[in-house]
Motif scaffolding. Structure first.
Motif, mmCIF file in Angstrom:
data_model
loop_
_atom_site.group_PDB
_atom_site.id
_atom_site.type_symbol
_atom_site.label_atom_id
_atom_site.label_comp_id
_atom_site.label_asym_id
_atom_site.label_seq_id
_atom_site.Cartn_x
_atom_site.Cartn_y
_atom_site.Cartn_z
ATOM 1 N N UNK A 199 0.844 -1.191 0.000
ATOM 2 C CA UNK A 199 0.000 0.000 0.000
ATOM 3 C C UNK A 199 0.878 1.239 0.000
ATOM 4 N N UNK A 200 0.285 2.357 -0.378
ATOM 5 C CA UNK A 200 0.980 3.643 -0.328
ATOM 6 C C UNK A 200 0.882 4.216 1.082
ATOM 7 N N UNK A 201 1.982 4.792 1.538
ATOM 8 C CA UNK A 201 1.989 5.377 2.883
ATOM 9 C C UNK A 201 0.966 6.501 3.011
ATOM 10 N N UNK A 202 0.663 7.137 1.879
ATOM 11 C CA UNK A 202 -0.239 8.294 1.919
ATOM 12 C C UNK A 202 -1.702 7.935 2.152
ATOM 13 N N UNK A 203 -2.081 6.656 1.958
ATOM 14 C CA UNK A 203 -3.487 6.294 2.224
ATOM 15 C C UNK A 203 -3.634 5.017 3.047
ATOM 16 N N UNK A 204 -2.604 4.151 3.050
ATOM 17 C CA UNK A 204 -2.657 2.880 3.784
ATOM 18 C C UNK A 204 -3.964 2.137 3.483
ATOM 19 N N UNK A 205 -4.242 2.046 2.200
ATOM 20 C CA UNK A 205 -5.465 1.384 1.761
ATOM 21 C C UNK A 205 -5.485 -0.066 2.231
ATOM 22 N N UNK A 206 -6.621 -0.489 2.788
ATOM 23 C CA UNK A 206 -6.757 -1.852 3.273
ATOM 24 C C UNK A 206 -6.317 -2.051 4.706
ATOM 25 N N UNK A 207 -5.790 -1.006 5.334
ATOM 26 C CA UNK A 207 -5.373 -1.076 6.734
ATOM 27 C C UNK A 207 -6.481 -0.489 7.597
ATOM 28 N N UNK A 208 -6.892 -1.207 8.619
ATOM 29 C CA UNK A 208 -8.013 -0.790 9.453
ATOM 30 C C UNK A 208 -7.686 0.449 10.273
ATOM 31 N N UNK A 209 -8.702 1.235 10.568
ATOM 32 C CA UNK A 209 -8.561 2.429 11.409
ATOM 33 C C UNK A 209 -8.521 2.040 12.887
ATOM 34 N N UNK A 210 -7.847 2.874 13.690
ATOM 35 C CA UNK A 210 -7.779 2.707 15.151
ATOM 36 C C UNK A 210 -7.293 1.305 15.529
ATOM 37 N N UNK A 211 -6.351 0.755 14.763
ATOM 38 C CA UNK A 211 -5.967 -0.648 14.946
ATOM 39 C C UNK A 211 -4.603 -0.840 15.600
ATOM 40 N N UNK A 212 -3.826 0.244 15.813
ATOM 41 C CA UNK A 212 -2.440 0.064 16.238
ATOM 42 C C UNK A 212 -2.081 0.958 17.422
ATOM 43 N N UNK A 213 -1.143 0.455 18.224
ATOM 44 C CA UNK A 213 -0.601 1.214 19.356
ATOM 45 C C UNK A 213 0.663 1.975 18.960
ATOM 46 N N UNK A 214 1.334 1.510 17.896
ATOM 47 C CA UNK A 214 2.583 2.131 17.459
ATOM 48 C C UNK A 214 2.604 2.221 15.939
ATOM 49 N N UNK A 215 2.847 3.436 15.447
ATOM 50 C CA UNK A 215 3.095 3.675 14.024
ATOM 51 C C UNK A 215 4.585 3.975 13.905
ATOM 52 N N UNK A 216 5.311 3.095 13.229
ATOM 53 C CA UNK A 216 6.755 3.228 13.070
ATOM 54 C C UNK A 216 7.083 3.406 11.595
ATOM 55 N N UNK A 217 7.845 4.426 11.289
ATOM 56 C CA UNK A 217 8.283 4.631 9.899
ATOM 57 C C UNK A 217 9.720 5.125 9.926
ATOM 58 N N UNK A 218 10.635 4.264 9.495
ATOM 59 C CA UNK A 218 12.061 4.567 9.558
ATOM 60 C C UNK A 218 12.603 4.910 8.177
ATOM 61 N N UNK A 219 13.122 6.146 8.024
ATOM 62 C CA UNK A 219 13.861 6.546 6.832
ATOM 63 C C UNK A 219 12.991 6.457 5.569
ATOM 64 N N UNK A 220 11.736 6.870 5.669
ATOM 65 C CA UNK A 220 10.828 6.839 4.532
ATOM 66 C C UNK A 220 10.320 8.225 4.151
ATOM 67 N N UNK A 221 10.124 9.086 5.126
ATOM 68 C CA UNK A 221 9.463 10.373 4.891
ATOM 69 C C UNK A 221 10.295 11.354 4.061
ATOM 70 N N UNK A 222 11.572 11.059 3.842
ATOM 71 C CA UNK A 222 12.396 11.919 2.996
ATOM 72 C C UNK A 222 12.387 11.454 1.540
ATOM 73 N N UNK A 223 11.650 10.395 1.231
ATOM 74 C CA UNK A 223 11.683 9.803 -0.109
ATOM 75 C C UNK A 223 11.178 10.768 -1.176
ATOM 76 N N UNK A 224 11.628 10.560 -2.399
ATOM 77 C CA UNK A 224 11.221 11.408 -3.525
ATOM 78 C C UNK A 224 9.715 11.345 -3.725
ATOM 79 N N UNK A 225 9.089 12.501 -3.890
ATOM 80 C CA UNK A 225 7.649 12.649 -4.180
ATOM 81 C C UNK A 225 6.771 12.127 -3.050
ATOM 82 N N UNK A 226 7.316 12.045 -1.852
ATOM 83 C CA UNK A 226 6.551 11.582 -0.703
ATOM 84 C C UNK A 226 5.686 12.719 -0.174
#
Length: 424
Positions: free
Chosen positions: A311-338
Protein backbone atom coordinates in the motif's frame (compact mmCIF):
# COMPACT_ATOMS: atom_id res chain seq x y z
CA UNK A 1 52.21 1.13 21.29
CA UNK A 2 55.79 1.51 22.55
CA UNK A 3 56.79 3.83 19.74
CA UNK A 4 53.77 6.01 20.35
CA UNK A 5 54.65 6.40 24.04
CA UNK A 6 58.19 7.38 23.24
CA UNK A 7 57.23 10.09 20.77
CA UNK A 8 54.21 11.42 22.66
CA UNK A 9 50.55 11.84 21.76
CA UNK A 10 48.75 14.30 19.57
CA UNK A 11 45.83 14.50 22.00
CA UNK A 12 44.87 13.20 25.44
CA UNK A 13 41.22 12.07 25.47
CA UNK A 14 39.63 12.85 28.83
CA UNK A 15 36.20 11.30 29.36
CA UNK A 16 33.88 9.67 31.84
CA UNK A 17 33.60 5.89 31.78
CA UNK A 18 29.94 5.63 30.63
CA UNK A 19 30.81 7.75 27.57
CA UNK A 20 33.70 5.44 26.61
CA UNK A 21 32.04 3.82 23.54
CA UNK A 22 31.52 7.19 21.85
CA UNK A 23 34.98 8.44 22.76
CA UNK A 24 36.63 5.21 21.58
CA UNK A 25 34.85 5.51 18.24
CA UNK A 26 36.22 9.03 17.85
CA UNK A 27 39.67 7.78 18.83
CA UNK A 28 39.51 5.14 16.10
CA UNK A 29 38.47 7.79 13.57
CA UNK A 30 41.37 10.02 14.64
CA UNK A 31 43.79 7.14 13.95
CA UNK A 32 42.22 5.80 10.77
CA UNK A 33 40.99 8.96 9.07
CA UNK A 34 43.31 11.68 10.36
CA UNK A 35 46.46 9.62 11.07
CA UNK A 36 46.72 11.13 14.57
CA UNK A 37 47.98 9.47 17.79
CA UNK A 38 45.44 9.88 20.60
CA UNK A 39 45.93 8.68 24.16
CA UNK A 40 43.00 6.61 25.39
CA UNK A 41 43.24 4.96 28.80
CA UNK A 42 41.73 1.68 27.60
CA UNK A 43 44.36 1.41 24.87
CA UNK A 44 47.47 2.55 26.68
CA UNK A 45 47.31 1.88 30.43
CA UNK A 46 49.39 -1.19 31.32
CA UNK A 47 47.69 -3.64 33.69
CA UNK A 48 49.45 -3.84 37.07
CA UNK A 49 51.02 -0.36 36.91
CA UNK A 50 49.78 2.65 38.93
CA UNK A 51 47.24 4.30 36.66
CA UNK A 52 47.32 7.76 38.25
CA UNK A 53 51.01 8.23 37.46
CA UNK A 54 50.52 6.80 33.96
CA UNK A 55 47.73 9.26 33.24
CA UNK A 56 49.87 12.15 34.47
CA UNK A 57 52.77 11.05 32.25
CA UNK A 58 50.47 10.67 29.24
CA UNK A 59 49.00 14.13 29.82
CA UNK A 60 52.50 15.62 29.98
CA UNK A 61 53.43 13.86 26.72
CA UNK A 62 50.34 15.13 24.88
CA UNK A 63 50.25 18.24 22.71
CA UNK A 64 46.65 18.99 23.72
CA UNK A 65 43.71 17.52 25.60
CA UNK A 66 40.13 16.98 24.49
CA UNK A 67 37.64 17.11 27.37
CA UNK A 68 34.49 15.15 26.49
CA UNK A 69 31.19 16.15 28.02
CA UNK A 70 28.55 13.49 27.53
CA UNK A 71 25.21 12.48 29.05
CA UNK A 72 27.06 11.34 32.20
CA UNK A 73 28.80 14.67 32.73
CA UNK A 74 32.35 14.80 34.17
CA UNK A 75 33.41 12.83 37.26
CA UNK A 76 35.76 13.91 40.02
CA UNK A 77 38.93 12.21 38.73
CA UNK A 78 38.49 13.63 35.27
CA UNK A 79 38.00 17.02 36.89
CA UNK A 80 41.52 16.59 38.25
CA UNK A 81 42.80 15.71 34.77
CA UNK A 82 41.00 18.71 33.36
CA UNK A 83 42.27 21.12 35.99
CA UNK A 84 45.81 19.87 35.45
CA UNK A 85 45.36 20.49 31.74
CA UNK A 86 43.99 23.97 32.35
CA UNK A 87 46.88 24.75 34.67
CA UNK A 88 49.31 23.70 31.94
CA UNK A 89 47.36 25.83 29.46
CA UNK A 90 47.99 28.89 31.67
CA UNK A 91 51.72 28.19 31.62
CA UNK A 92 51.97 27.14 27.96
CA UNK A 93 50.01 29.11 25.38
CA UNK A 94 50.73 26.43 22.78
CA UNK A 95 48.94 23.76 24.83
CA UNK A 96 45.28 23.54 23.81
CA UNK A 97 42.26 22.38 25.79
CA UNK A 98 39.39 21.41 23.49
CA UNK A 99 35.93 20.99 25.04
CA UNK A 100 33.90 18.39 23.07
CA UNK A 101 30.14 18.10 23.46
CA UNK A 102 28.94 14.52 22.86
CA UNK A 103 25.44 13.46 21.73
CA UNK A 104 23.00 13.43 24.64
CA UNK A 105 24.87 15.93 26.82
CA UNK A 106 22.47 18.41 28.39
CA UNK A 107 22.96 22.03 29.34
CA UNK A 108 23.19 21.11 33.02
CA UNK A 109 26.30 18.98 32.43
CA UNK A 110 27.88 21.80 30.47
CA UNK A 111 27.03 24.38 33.13
CA UNK A 112 28.84 22.36 35.82
CA UNK A 113 32.19 22.73 34.08
CA UNK A 114 34.71 25.33 35.29
CA UNK A 115 34.01 28.75 33.79
CA UNK A 116 37.60 28.89 32.52
CA UNK A 117 36.94 25.88 30.30
CA UNK A 118 33.85 27.52 28.85
CA UNK A 119 36.09 30.24 27.38
CA UNK A 120 37.47 27.80 24.82
CA UNK A 121 35.86 27.15 21.45
CA UNK A 122 33.67 24.06 21.60
CA UNK A 123 33.44 21.16 19.17
CA UNK A 124 29.80 20.12 19.06
CA UNK A 125 28.89 16.49 18.22
CA UNK A 126 25.29 16.88 19.42
CA UNK A 127 24.10 16.15 15.85
CA UNK A 128 25.73 12.71 16.05
CA UNK A 129 29.07 11.08 16.79
CA UNK A 130 29.71 10.65 13.06
CA UNK A 131 29.09 14.31 12.19
CA UNK A 132 31.85 15.00 9.60
CA UNK A 133 31.83 18.77 10.18
CA UNK A 134 32.34 18.37 13.93
CA UNK A 135 35.04 15.76 13.30
CA UNK A 136 36.91 18.07 10.92
CA UNK A 137 36.77 20.81 13.57
CA UNK A 138 38.14 18.42 16.20
CA UNK A 139 41.01 17.41 13.91
CA UNK A 140 41.75 21.07 13.16
CA UNK A 141 41.82 21.85 16.90
CA UNK A 142 44.21 18.98 17.62
CA UNK A 143 46.50 20.16 14.83
CA UNK A 144 46.25 23.78 15.94
CA UNK A 145 44.67 24.92 12.70
CA UNK A 146 41.64 27.02 11.88
CA UNK A 147 38.93 24.73 10.47
CA UNK A 148 38.07 27.13 7.65
CA UNK A 149 34.81 27.13 5.73
CA UNK A 150 33.07 23.77 5.42
CA UNK A 151 32.71 22.94 1.76
CA UNK A 152 29.64 21.39 0.19
CA UNK A 153 29.78 17.65 0.57
CA UNK A 154 29.00 15.51 -2.45
CA UNK A 155 28.13 11.89 -3.04
CA UNK A 156 30.34 10.09 -5.52
CA UNK A 157 29.03 8.91 -8.88
CA UNK A 158 29.37 5.34 -7.55
CA UNK A 159 26.90 5.93 -4.73
CA UNK A 160 23.71 3.87 -5.11
CA UNK A 161 21.75 7.02 -4.30
CA UNK A 162 22.92 8.83 -7.43
CA UNK A 163 23.69 6.07 -9.95
CA UNK A 164 20.08 6.32 -11.07
CA UNK A 165 17.60 8.37 -9.12
CA UNK A 166 13.94 7.65 -8.38
CA UNK A 167 13.13 10.58 -10.65
CA UNK A 168 15.05 9.08 -13.58
CA UNK A 169 13.57 5.60 -13.14
CA UNK A 170 10.07 7.03 -12.83
CA UNK A 171 10.54 9.19 -15.93
CA UNK A 172 11.66 6.15 -17.95
CA UNK A 173 8.64 4.12 -16.84
CA UNK A 174 6.12 6.86 -17.60
CA UNK A 175 7.70 7.67 -20.95
CA UNK A 176 6.65 4.20 -22.06
CA UNK A 177 3.12 5.08 -20.95
CA UNK A 178 3.10 8.26 -23.07
CA UNK A 179 3.70 10.64 -20.14
CA UNK A 180 6.67 12.99 -20.26
CA UNK A 181 7.98 14.33 -16.94
CA UNK A 182 10.49 16.74 -18.52
CA UNK A 183 8.55 19.85 -17.50
CA UNK A 184 7.39 18.49 -14.14
CA UNK A 185 8.51 20.12 -10.86
CA UNK A 186 11.04 17.66 -9.48
CA UNK A 187 12.57 19.73 -6.70
CA UNK A 188 12.34 19.40 -2.93
CA UNK A 189 8.70 19.48 -1.87
CA UNK A 190 7.29 18.00 -5.08
CA UNK A 191 4.83 15.33 -3.91
CA UNK A 192 3.20 12.49 -5.79
CA UNK A 193 -0.05 14.46 -5.69
CA UNK A 194 1.71 17.40 -7.36
CA UNK A 195 3.03 15.18 -10.15
CA UNK A 196 -0.36 13.56 -10.71
CA UNK A 197 -2.18 16.87 -10.95
CA UNK A 198 0.40 18.38 -13.29
CA UNK A 199 0.21 15.30 -15.54
CA UNK A 200 -3.60 15.48 -15.56
CA UNK A 201 -3.38 19.11 -16.68
CA UNK A 202 -0.72 18.35 -19.28
CA UNK A 203 -2.68 15.42 -20.75
CA UNK A 204 -6.37 16.48 -20.64
CA UNK A 205 -7.34 13.80 -23.16
CA UNK A 206 -6.33 11.04 -20.76
CA UNK A 207 -8.74 9.84 -18.11
CA UNK A 208 -7.64 11.48 -14.79
CA UNK A 209 -7.92 8.27 -12.80
CA UNK A 210 -5.82 6.42 -15.35
CA UNK A 211 -3.14 9.12 -15.13
CA UNK A 212 -3.08 8.80 -11.34
CA UNK A 213 -2.73 5.02 -11.53
CA UNK A 214 0.16 5.26 -14.03
CA UNK A 215 2.03 7.87 -12.00
CA UNK A 216 1.62 5.92 -8.76
CA UNK A 217 2.73 2.73 -10.53
CA UNK A 218 5.80 4.54 -11.87
CA UNK A 219 6.81 5.61 -8.37
CA UNK A 220 6.29 2.05 -7.11
CA UNK A 221 8.58 0.66 -9.82
CA UNK A 222 11.23 3.27 -8.99
CA UNK A 223 11.14 2.52 -5.27
CA UNK A 224 11.34 -1.21 -5.94
CA UNK A 225 14.32 -0.87 -8.27
CA UNK A 226 16.17 1.38 -5.83
CA UNK A 227 15.48 -0.28 -2.51
CA UNK A 228 14.10 -3.84 -2.78
CA UNK A 229 17.59 -5.38 -3.00
CA UNK A 230 19.30 -2.97 -0.62
CA UNK A 231 22.03 -4.67 1.43
CA UNK A 232 23.68 -4.09 4.78
CA UNK A 233 26.70 -2.57 3.02
CA UNK A 234 24.45 0.22 1.76
CA UNK A 235 22.85 0.86 5.14
CA UNK A 236 24.57 3.46 7.31
CA UNK A 237 23.21 1.92 10.48
CA UNK A 238 25.43 -1.13 10.05
CA UNK A 239 28.42 1.04 10.95
CA UNK A 240 27.19 0.68 14.56
CA UNK A 241 24.13 -1.54 14.40
CA UNK A 242 24.01 -2.63 18.03
CA UNK A 243 24.21 0.97 19.22
CA UNK A 244 21.51 2.00 16.74
CA UNK A 245 19.28 -0.87 17.86
CA UNK A 246 19.72 0.07 21.53
CA UNK A 247 19.00 3.69 20.64
CA UNK A 248 15.68 2.80 19.01
CA UNK A 249 14.66 0.55 21.92
CA UNK A 250 15.45 3.34 24.38
CA UNK A 251 13.39 5.80 22.34
CA UNK A 252 10.41 3.42 22.25
CA UNK A 253 10.54 3.10 26.03
CA UNK A 254 10.78 6.88 26.30
CA UNK A 255 7.56 7.38 24.35
CA UNK A 256 5.75 4.76 26.44
CA UNK A 257 6.12 1.55 24.37
CA UNK A 258 7.51 -0.67 27.13
CA UNK A 259 5.72 -4.00 26.75
CA UNK A 260 6.16 -5.14 23.14
CA UNK A 261 4.22 -8.33 23.80
CA UNK A 262 1.08 -6.21 24.18
CA UNK A 263 1.85 -3.76 21.37
CA UNK A 264 0.12 -3.76 17.98
CA UNK A 265 2.60 -2.15 15.58
CA UNK A 266 2.61 -1.04 11.95
CA UNK A 267 5.90 -0.33 10.16
CA UNK A 268 5.31 1.89 7.12
CA UNK A 269 8.08 1.72 4.52
CA UNK A 270 9.52 -1.48 5.96
CA UNK A 271 11.21 -2.26 2.63
CA UNK A 272 12.99 -5.61 2.66
CA UNK A 273 13.19 -5.60 6.47
CA UNK A 274 16.91 -4.89 6.29
CA UNK A 275 17.27 -3.59 9.83
CA UNK A 276 15.54 -6.65 11.40
CA UNK A 277 16.07 -5.47 14.98
CA UNK A 278 15.51 -8.20 17.51
CA UNK A 279 12.35 -6.63 18.93
CA UNK A 280 10.39 -7.25 15.70
CA UNK A 281 9.73 -10.80 16.87
CA UNK A 282 8.34 -9.60 20.21
CA UNK A 283 5.39 -7.51 19.03
CA UNK A 284 1.89 -8.81 19.68
CA UNK A 285 1.11 -7.84 16.08
CA UNK A 286 3.39 -6.46 13.36
CA UNK A 287 2.14 -5.23 10.00
CA UNK A 288 4.74 -4.23 7.42
CA UNK A 289 3.69 -1.84 4.66
CA UNK A 290 5.61 -1.02 1.50
CA UNK A 291 5.04 -0.20 -2.18
CA UNK A 292 7.41 -2.94 -3.34
CA UNK A 293 6.05 -6.49 -3.48
CA UNK A 294 9.59 -7.86 -3.89
CA UNK A 295 10.80 -5.99 -0.81
CA UNK A 296 7.86 -7.21 1.25
CA UNK A 297 8.53 -10.81 0.20
CA UNK A 298 12.12 -10.53 1.45
CA UNK A 299 10.98 -8.88 4.68
CA UNK A 300 8.52 -11.72 5.33
CA UNK A 301 11.32 -14.26 4.89
CA UNK A 302 13.47 -12.57 7.53
CA UNK A 303 10.86 -11.49 10.10
CA UNK A 304 8.72 -14.15 11.75
CA UNK A 305 4.96 -13.52 11.96
CA UNK A 306 5.16 -10.40 9.77
CA UNK A 307 1.84 -9.49 8.15
CA UNK A 308 2.64 -7.66 4.89
CA UNK A 309 0.47 -5.12 3.10
CA UNK A 310 1.33 -3.55 -0.26
CA UNK A 311 0.00 0.00 0.00
CA UNK A 312 0.98 3.64 -0.33
CA UNK A 313 1.99 5.38 2.88
CA UNK A 314 -0.24 8.29 1.92
CA UNK A 315 -3.49 6.29 2.22
CA UNK A 316 -2.66 2.88 3.78
CA UNK A 317 -5.47 1.38 1.76
CA UNK A 318 -6.76 -1.85 3.27
CA UNK A 319 -5.37 -1.08 6.73
CA UNK A 320 -8.01 -0.79 9.45
CA UNK A 321 -8.56 2.43 11.41
CA UNK A 322 -7.78 2.71 15.15
CA UNK A 323 -5.97 -0.65 14.95
CA UNK A 324 -2.44 0.06 16.24
CA UNK A 325 -0.60 1.21 19.36
CA UNK A 326 2.58 2.13 17.46
CA UNK A 327 3.09 3.67 14.02
CA UNK A 328 6.76 3.23 13.07
CA UNK A 329 8.28 4.63 9.90
CA UNK A 330 12.06 4.57 9.56
CA UNK A 331 13.86 6.55 6.83
CA UNK A 332 10.83 6.84 4.53
CA UNK A 333 9.46 10.37 4.89
CA UNK A 334 12.40 11.92 3.00
CA UNK A 335 11.68 9.80 -0.11
CA UNK A 336 11.22 11.41 -3.52
CA UNK A 337 7.65 12.65 -4.18
CA UNK A 338 6.55 11.58 -0.70
CA UNK A 339 3.50 13.45 0.62
CA UNK A 340 4.18 14.03 4.31
CA UNK A 341 0.81 15.61 5.06
CA UNK A 342 -1.23 12.75 3.58
CA UNK A 343 1.02 10.12 5.20
CA UNK A 344 0.61 11.72 8.63
CA UNK A 345 -3.16 11.81 8.19
CA UNK A 346 -3.08 8.08 7.36
CA UNK A 347 -0.91 7.48 10.45
CA UNK A 348 -3.47 9.30 12.59
CA UNK A 349 -6.27 7.22 11.09
CA UNK A 350 -4.73 3.81 11.80
CA UNK A 351 -3.49 4.66 15.31
CA UNK A 352 -5.74 3.97 18.26
CA UNK A 353 -6.36 6.78 20.76
CA UNK A 354 -3.21 7.11 22.86
CA UNK A 355 -1.14 5.43 20.16
CA UNK A 356 2.43 6.59 19.49
CA UNK A 357 4.02 7.66 16.22
CA UNK A 358 7.81 7.34 15.79
CA UNK A 359 9.18 8.60 12.46
CA UNK A 360 12.83 8.95 11.48
CA UNK A 361 14.67 11.03 8.88
CA UNK A 362 18.26 9.98 7.97
CA UNK A 363 20.97 12.60 8.01
CA UNK A 364 24.10 10.49 7.34
CA UNK A 365 25.32 8.75 4.17
CA UNK A 366 28.08 6.18 3.87
CA UNK A 367 29.94 6.73 0.61
CA UNK A 368 33.21 4.97 -0.24
CA UNK A 369 34.05 4.62 3.44
CA UNK A 370 33.23 8.25 4.24
CA UNK A 371 30.40 9.41 6.50
CA UNK A 372 28.70 12.46 5.02
CA UNK A 373 26.00 14.62 6.60
CA UNK A 374 22.82 15.85 4.96
CA UNK A 375 20.27 14.73 2.41
CA UNK A 376 20.73 14.62 -1.33
CA UNK A 377 19.43 17.63 -3.22
CA UNK A 378 17.31 16.76 -6.27
CA UNK A 379 19.13 16.55 -9.57
CA UNK A 380 22.74 16.46 -8.36
CA UNK A 381 25.33 15.03 -5.98
CA UNK A 382 25.27 17.83 -3.37
CA UNK A 383 24.18 17.13 0.20
CA UNK A 384 22.12 19.66 2.13
CA UNK A 385 22.94 19.41 5.89
CA UNK A 386 19.86 21.45 6.83
CA UNK A 387 17.32 19.47 4.81
CA UNK A 388 16.96 16.54 7.27
CA UNK A 389 16.08 18.96 10.05
CA UNK A 390 13.64 20.86 7.83
CA UNK A 391 11.84 17.62 6.98
CA UNK A 392 11.83 16.54 10.63
CA UNK A 393 10.32 19.88 11.64
CA UNK A 394 7.68 19.53 8.93
CA UNK A 395 6.77 16.13 10.39
CA UNK A 396 6.64 17.55 13.91
CA UNK A 397 4.37 20.43 12.86
CA UNK A 398 2.19 18.01 10.89
CA UNK A 399 1.69 15.83 13.96
CA UNK A 400 0.92 18.91 16.03
CA UNK A 401 -1.71 20.07 13.52
CA UNK A 402 -3.37 16.65 13.80
CA UNK A 403 -3.68 17.01 17.56
CA UNK A 404 -0.74 14.85 18.63
CA UNK A 405 0.72 15.67 22.03
CA UNK A 406 3.93 14.90 23.93
CA UNK A 407 5.80 15.81 20.74
CA UNK A 408 9.54 15.53 20.61
CA UNK A 409 12.61 15.28 18.37
CA UNK A 410 15.80 13.34 19.02
CA UNK A 411 18.98 13.33 16.96
CA UNK A 412 20.43 9.84 17.03
CA UNK A 413 23.52 8.22 15.56
CA UNK A 414 22.29 8.20 11.98
CA UNK A 415 18.79 9.69 11.92
CA UNK A 416 16.51 12.26 13.49
CA UNK A 417 13.48 10.84 15.29
CA UNK A 418 10.17 12.67 15.57
CA UNK A 419 7.56 11.29 17.94
CA UNK A 420 4.18 12.08 19.44
CA UNK A 421 1.05 10.64 21.06
CA UNK A 422 -2.34 10.63 19.39
CA UNK A 423 -5.04 12.18 21.55
CA UNK A 424 -8.66 11.12 21.57
Amino acid sequence: MTGTVATGYDVFLSHRSPDKPMVERLAEKLVEEAQLSPFLDRWHLIPGEPWQESLEQALNRSRCVAVFVGPSGVNSWENEEMRAALSRRVQENSFRVIPVLLPGADQEAKDKLPSFLLRFTWVDFSAGIDDPVAFSRLVAGIRGQAPGRSGVQKLSAASPYVRKSVREIMADVLRQEGIDLTSMPLGVGATIKTIIRRCQLQYPDLEPGDVARKVNAGRAVAYEEKYAQRSQKEDERYRAFEEWEAELNTLLRHVGIRDLARCRAINVGIGNGLEKPFFYKDFKQLVGVDLSAKALARAAQGIANLDTRRAEAEDLQGVASHAFDLYLSLRTYQSSFFDIGDALFAACRVLDNGGRAVISIPYVYVDQGRLLNGLLRPGGHDLDPDLPYEIADTVRRGLQNLGFEQLGMHTGLFEIYVYGTKTS
